[in-house]
Write an enzyme that holds these catalytic residues in place. Structure first.
Site, PDB file in Angstrom:
ATOM      1  N   ARG A  69      -8.643   4.656  -7.375  1.00 16.65           N
ATOM      2  CA  ARG A  69      -7.363   5.111  -6.805  1.00 16.65           C
ATOM      3  C   ARG A  69      -6.188   4.702  -7.689  1.00 16.65           C
ATOM      4  O   ARG A  69      -5.240   5.459  -7.872  1.00 16.65           O
ATOM      5  CB  ARG A  69      -7.179   4.530  -5.398  1.00 16.65           C
ATOM      6  CG  ARG A  69      -8.157   5.117  -4.407  1.00 16.65           C
ATOM      7  CD  ARG A  69      -7.865   4.660  -3.017  1.00 16.65           C
ATOM      8  NE  ARG A  69      -6.611   5.204  -2.504  1.00 16.65           N
ATOM      9  CZ  ARG A  69      -5.988   4.729  -1.436  1.00 16.65           C
ATOM     10  NH1 ARG A  69      -6.492   3.722  -0.788  1.00 16.65           N
ATOM     11  NH2 ARG A  69      -4.868   5.269  -1.028  1.00 16.65           N
ATOM     12  N   ASN A 101       2.550   4.195   2.330  1.00 12.21           N
ATOM     13  CA  ASN A 101       1.826   4.384   1.071  1.00 12.21           C
ATOM     14  C   ASN A 101       1.778   3.102   0.254  1.00 12.21           C
ATOM     15  O   ASN A 101       2.649   2.248   0.366  1.00 12.21           O
ATOM     16  CB  ASN A 101       2.494   5.493   0.246  1.00 12.21           C
ATOM     17  CG  ASN A 101       2.383   6.825   0.938  1.00 12.21           C
ATOM     18  OD1 ASN A 101       1.598   6.968   1.861  1.00 12.21           O
ATOM     19  ND2 ASN A 101       3.166   7.785   0.509  1.00 12.21           N
ATOM     20  N   HIS A 118       1.970  -1.059   4.390  1.00 12.97           N
ATOM     21  CA  HIS A 118       0.534  -1.231   4.118  1.00 12.97           C
ATOM     22  C   HIS A 118       0.250  -1.826   2.749  1.00 12.97           C
ATOM     23  O   HIS A 118      -0.836  -1.654   2.216  1.00 12.97           O
ATOM     24  CB  HIS A 118      -0.187   0.114   4.296  1.00 12.97           C
ATOM     25  CG  HIS A 118      -0.184   0.588   5.715  1.00 12.97           C
ATOM     26  ND1 HIS A 118      -0.365   1.901   6.082  1.00 12.97           N
ATOM     27  CD2 HIS A 118      -0.012  -0.087   6.886  1.00 12.97           C
ATOM     28  CE1 HIS A 118      -0.308   2.011   7.404  1.00 12.97           C
ATOM     29  NE2 HIS A 118      -0.088   0.823   7.908  1.00 12.97           N
ATOM     30  N   CYS A 146      -9.995 -16.145  -8.520  1.00 12.87           N
ATOM     31  CA  CYS A 146      -8.813 -17.013  -8.637  1.00 12.87           C
ATOM     32  C   CYS A 146      -9.236 -18.332  -9.295  1.00 12.87           C
ATOM     33  O   CYS A 146     -10.426 -18.662  -9.315  1.00 12.87           O
ATOM     34  CB  CYS A 146      -8.311 -17.256  -7.224  1.00 12.87           C
ATOM     35  SG  CYS A 146      -6.906 -18.347  -7.083  1.00 12.87           S
ATOM     36  N   CYS A 148      -8.970 -21.072  -7.989  1.00 11.53           N
ATOM     37  CA  CYS A 148      -9.595 -21.878  -6.934  1.00 11.53           C
ATOM     38  C   CYS A 148     -11.021 -21.413  -6.632  1.00 11.53           C
ATOM     39  O   CYS A 148     -11.714 -22.015  -5.821  1.00 11.53           O
ATOM     40  CB  CYS A 148      -8.752 -21.823  -5.663  1.00 11.53           C
ATOM     41  SG  CYS A 148      -8.975 -20.310  -4.710  1.00 11.53           S
ATOM     42  N   GLY A 185       5.134  13.726   5.820  1.00  9.36           N
ATOM     43  CA  GLY A 185       3.768  13.675   5.281  1.00  9.36           C
ATOM     44  C   GLY A 185       2.891  12.604   5.884  1.00  9.36           C
ATOM     45  O   GLY A 185       2.137  11.951   5.173  1.00  9.36           O
ATOM     46  N   ASN A 211       5.987  18.350   7.416  1.00  7.76           N
ATOM     47  CA  ASN A 211       4.536  18.276   7.202  1.00  7.76           C
ATOM     48  C   ASN A 211       4.034  19.685   6.924  1.00  7.76           C
ATOM     49  O   ASN A 211       4.676  20.660   7.310  1.00  7.76           O
ATOM     50  CB  ASN A 211       3.849  17.706   8.461  1.00  7.76           C
ATOM     51  CG  ASN A 211       2.473  17.125   8.156  1.00  7.76           C
ATOM     52  OD1 ASN A 211       1.590  17.812   7.645  1.00  7.76           O
ATOM     53  ND2 ASN A 211       2.297  15.851   8.455  1.00  7.76           N
TER      54      ASN A 211
HETATM   55  P1  NAD Z   1      -2.848  10.740   6.302  1.00  4.54           P
HETATM   56  O1  NAD Z   1      -3.751  10.966   5.142  1.00  4.54           O
HETATM   57  O2  NAD Z   1      -3.429  10.321   7.588  1.00  4.54           O
HETATM   58  O3  NAD Z   1      -2.040  12.114   6.573  1.00  4.54           O
HETATM   59  C1  NAD Z   1      -1.428  12.842   5.565  1.00  4.54           C
HETATM   60  C2  NAD Z   1      -0.519  13.855   6.205  1.00  4.54           C
HETATM   61  O4  NAD Z   1       0.234  14.478   5.178  1.00  4.54           O
HETATM   62  C3  NAD Z   1      -1.223  14.969   6.969  1.00  4.54           C
HETATM   63  O5  NAD Z   1      -0.613  15.129   8.229  1.00  4.54           O
HETATM   64  C4  NAD Z   1      -1.034  16.198   6.092  1.00  4.54           C
HETATM   65  O6  NAD Z   1      -0.951  17.386   6.838  1.00  4.54           O
HETATM   66  C5  NAD Z   1       0.280  15.893   5.421  1.00  4.54           C
HETATM   67  N1  NAD Z   1       0.519  16.521   4.121  1.00  4.54           N
HETATM   68  C6  NAD Z   1      -0.377  16.808   3.136  1.00  4.54           C
HETATM   69  N2  NAD Z   1       0.235  17.368   2.075  1.00  4.54           N
HETATM   70  C7  NAD Z   1       1.563  17.431   2.379  1.00  4.54           C
HETATM   71  C8  NAD Z   1       2.717  17.882   1.676  1.00  4.54           C
HETATM   72  N3  NAD Z   1       2.640  18.403   0.453  1.00  4.54           N
HETATM   73  N4  NAD Z   1       3.921  17.799   2.298  1.00  4.54           N
HETATM   74  C9  NAD Z   1       4.034  17.280   3.560  1.00  4.54           C
HETATM   75  N5  NAD Z   1       2.966  16.831   4.261  1.00  4.54           N
HETATM   76  C10 NAD Z   1       1.749  16.881   3.686  1.00  4.54           C
HETATM   77  O7  NAD Z   1      -1.751   9.737   5.802  1.00  4.54           O
HETATM   78  P2  NAD Z   1      -0.922   8.648   6.577  1.00  4.54           P
HETATM   79  O8  NAD Z   1      -0.380   9.226   7.835  1.00  4.54           O
HETATM   80  O9  NAD Z   1      -0.020   8.089   5.563  1.00  4.54           O
HETATM   81  O10 NAD Z   1      -1.913   7.499   7.051  1.00  4.54           O
HETATM   82  C11 NAD Z   1      -3.033   7.054   6.386  1.00  4.54           C
HETATM   83  C12 NAD Z   1      -3.025   5.759   5.616  1.00  4.54           C
HETATM   84  O11 NAD Z   1      -3.392   6.202   4.338  1.00  4.54           O
HETATM   85  C13 NAD Z   1      -1.772   5.018   5.368  1.00  4.54           C
HETATM   86  O12 NAD Z   1      -1.961   3.776   5.898  1.00  4.54           O
HETATM   87  C14 NAD Z   1      -1.676   4.841   3.835  1.00  4.54           C
HETATM   88  O13 NAD Z   1      -1.670   3.456   3.507  1.00  4.54           O
HETATM   89  C15 NAD Z   1      -2.941   5.365   3.311  1.00  4.54           C
HETATM   90  N6  NAD Z   1      -2.895   6.216   2.103  1.00  4.54           N
HETATM   91  C16 NAD Z   1      -1.957   6.049   1.150  1.00  4.54           C
HETATM   92  C17 NAD Z   1      -1.942   6.879   0.038  1.00  4.54           C
HETATM   93  C18 NAD Z   1      -0.886   6.660  -1.000  1.00  4.54           C
HETATM   94  O14 NAD Z   1      -0.423   5.530  -1.183  1.00  4.54           O
HETATM   95  N7  NAD Z   1      -0.447   7.723  -1.669  1.00  4.54           N
HETATM   96  C19 NAD Z   1      -2.885   7.883  -0.098  1.00  4.54           C
HETATM   97  C20 NAD Z   1      -3.850   8.032   0.900  1.00  4.54           C
HETATM   98  C21 NAD Z   1      -3.839   7.206   2.014  1.00  4.54           C
END
Ligand code: NAD
Length: 245
Positions: A69, A101, A118, A146, A148, A185, A211
Site C-alpha cells: 500500500r 485516510n 486512523h 525496535c 528494545c 468519499g 460521493n
Molecule cells: P471506504 O472504502 O469504506 O469507502 C469509500 C467510499 O468512497 C465509497 O462510499 C465510494 O463510493 C466512495 N468513492 C469512491 N470513489 C470516489 C470518488 N472518486 N469520489 C467520491 N467518492 C468516491 O472508505 P472509508 O469510508 O474511508 O472507510 C474505510 C477505512 O479505510 C478508513 O478507515 C481508512 O483508514 C481506510 N482506507 C484508507 C485509504 C487511504 O488512506 N487512501 C484507502 C483505503 C482505505
C-alpha cells in the site's frame, strides 16, 4: 455541473468549514478504496490483515500488505479534490480536514489543519515501548525490530483499536463549531469516525455529501452531490470564489 445558487451563497458566507474525508477522495489518485464498487474488502477479509491479532499471528503478511500500500501511495499524487480543499483555506476563515485516510495526501496538497483519525502510513512504532520510527524501515533482515526488541508496526488504527484521543477530541471541537460539514468519499460505516457526522448535525451544521454513489447517510445529508470528488470540489470552490468577487 448545475449548482444551486442558494447553496453557493450559504457556503460563501460560512466562517468555519470542515471536510470529513474517506478513502474515496484518494481513489482518483490511484489508491484503491476498501468498500464501494471497486473496494479491496470485496476481495480480502479485513480482519486477516488489519488487526493486531493478525499482526501477531503473521507480521510478515501484514507488513507485505502495508509495504504494498505504501508503494502505491508513494507513487500517487494529491488530486484536484485534495488541492481544492487545501485552497479552501484561502476562502474561509476556518478550515479543518478530518481524515480517515492514512495516505498523507491532504498534507502533501498543502492543507494545514489535518486531524488523522486512523493514523498515517508514513509513521511506525514499537508495539512494546511505543518508540516512533518515522524513517524508512529496513526489511533486509526480516521484520524490523525496535532497540528494545519489540516488533515495529505501522502507525495505523486497526479493527478493534481505539482512535488517537487527541485527534478525535480536536475533530469533535472543529465539528461542533462548523457551519458547513462536507462528507467526502466515505462509506460512513466505520465508527466512531462516522459518529462525527451526527455530532455535526446535532450542532447545527449544514451537511453536504460528495460521493460517486448513495451511502448510509445520504438521506441524512442536507445536500448530496453524486459524482467524483476530483470534479465536484474544484467546481464548488470555483463557484464560491466567483460569488465573492
Ligand atoms: P471506504 O472504502 O469504506 O469507502 C469509500 C467510499 O468512497 C465509497 O462510499 C465510494 O463510493 C466512495 N468513492 C469512491 N470513489 C470516489 C470518488 N472518486 N469520489 C467520491 N467518492 C468516491 O472508505 P472509508 O469510508 O474511508 O472507510 C474505510 C477505512 O479505510 C478508513 O478507515 C481508512 O483508514 C481506510 N482506507 C484508507 C485509504 C487511504 O488512506 N487512501 C484507502 C483505503 C482505505
Amino acid at each position: 455541473m448545475q449548482i444551486d445558487k442558494n447553496f453557493i451563497e450559504k457556503l460563501a458566507g460560512s466562517k468555519s468549514v470542515v471536510f470529513f474525508t474517506g478513502a474515496g477522495i484518494s481513489a482518483e489518485s490511484g489508491i484503491p478504496t476498501f468498500r464501494g464498487r471497486d473496494g479491496i474488502w470485496n476481495k480480502i477479509k479485513p480482519e486477516e490483515l488489519a488487526s493486531f491479532d493478525a499482526f501477531l499471528k503473521n507480521p510478515e503478511l501484514v507488513w507485505e500488505w502495508y509495504n504494498h500500500r505504501k508503494k502505491i501511495i508513494h507513487q500517487s499524487q494529491p488530486n484536484p479534490a485534495h488541492i481544492a480543499i487545501a485552497e479552501a483555506e484561502n476562502i474561509f476563515p476556518e478550515v479543518a480536514v478530518i481524515s480517515q485516510n492514512i495516505d498523507n495526501l491532504h498534507q502533501r496538497a498543502g492543507s494545514k489543519i489535518v486531524y488523522e483519525l486512523h493514523g498515517n502510513i508514513e509513521r511506525n512504532y514499537c508495539i512494546k515501548c511505543k518508540t516512533f520510527y518515522n524513517e524508512e524501515l529496513d526489511f533486509s533482515k526480516g521484520i524490523p525490530k525496535c532497540r528494545c526488541g519489540g516488533l515495529i508496526r505501522p502507525d495505523v488504527v486497526w479493527f478493534g483499536e481505539y482512535l488517537p484521543e487527541d485527534q478525535f477530541d480536536a475533530s469533535e471541537n472543529a465539528v461542533k463549531n462548523c457551519d458547513v460539514f462536507f462528507i467526502v468519499g466515505t462509506s460512513a460505516v466505520v465508527y466512531p469516525a462516522a459518529s462525527l457526522i451526527f455530532t455535526a448535525k446535532q450542532n447545527g451544521a449544514y451537511l453536504v455529501e460528495i460521493n460517486i454513489e448513495e451511502t448510509e447517510i445520504s438521506n441524512f445529508a442536507d445536500l448530496s452531490f453524486f459524482g467524483p470528488s476530483g470534479r465536484i470540489l474544484p467546481d464548488l470552490m470555483k463557484e464560491v470564489k466567483a460569488s465573492l468577487m
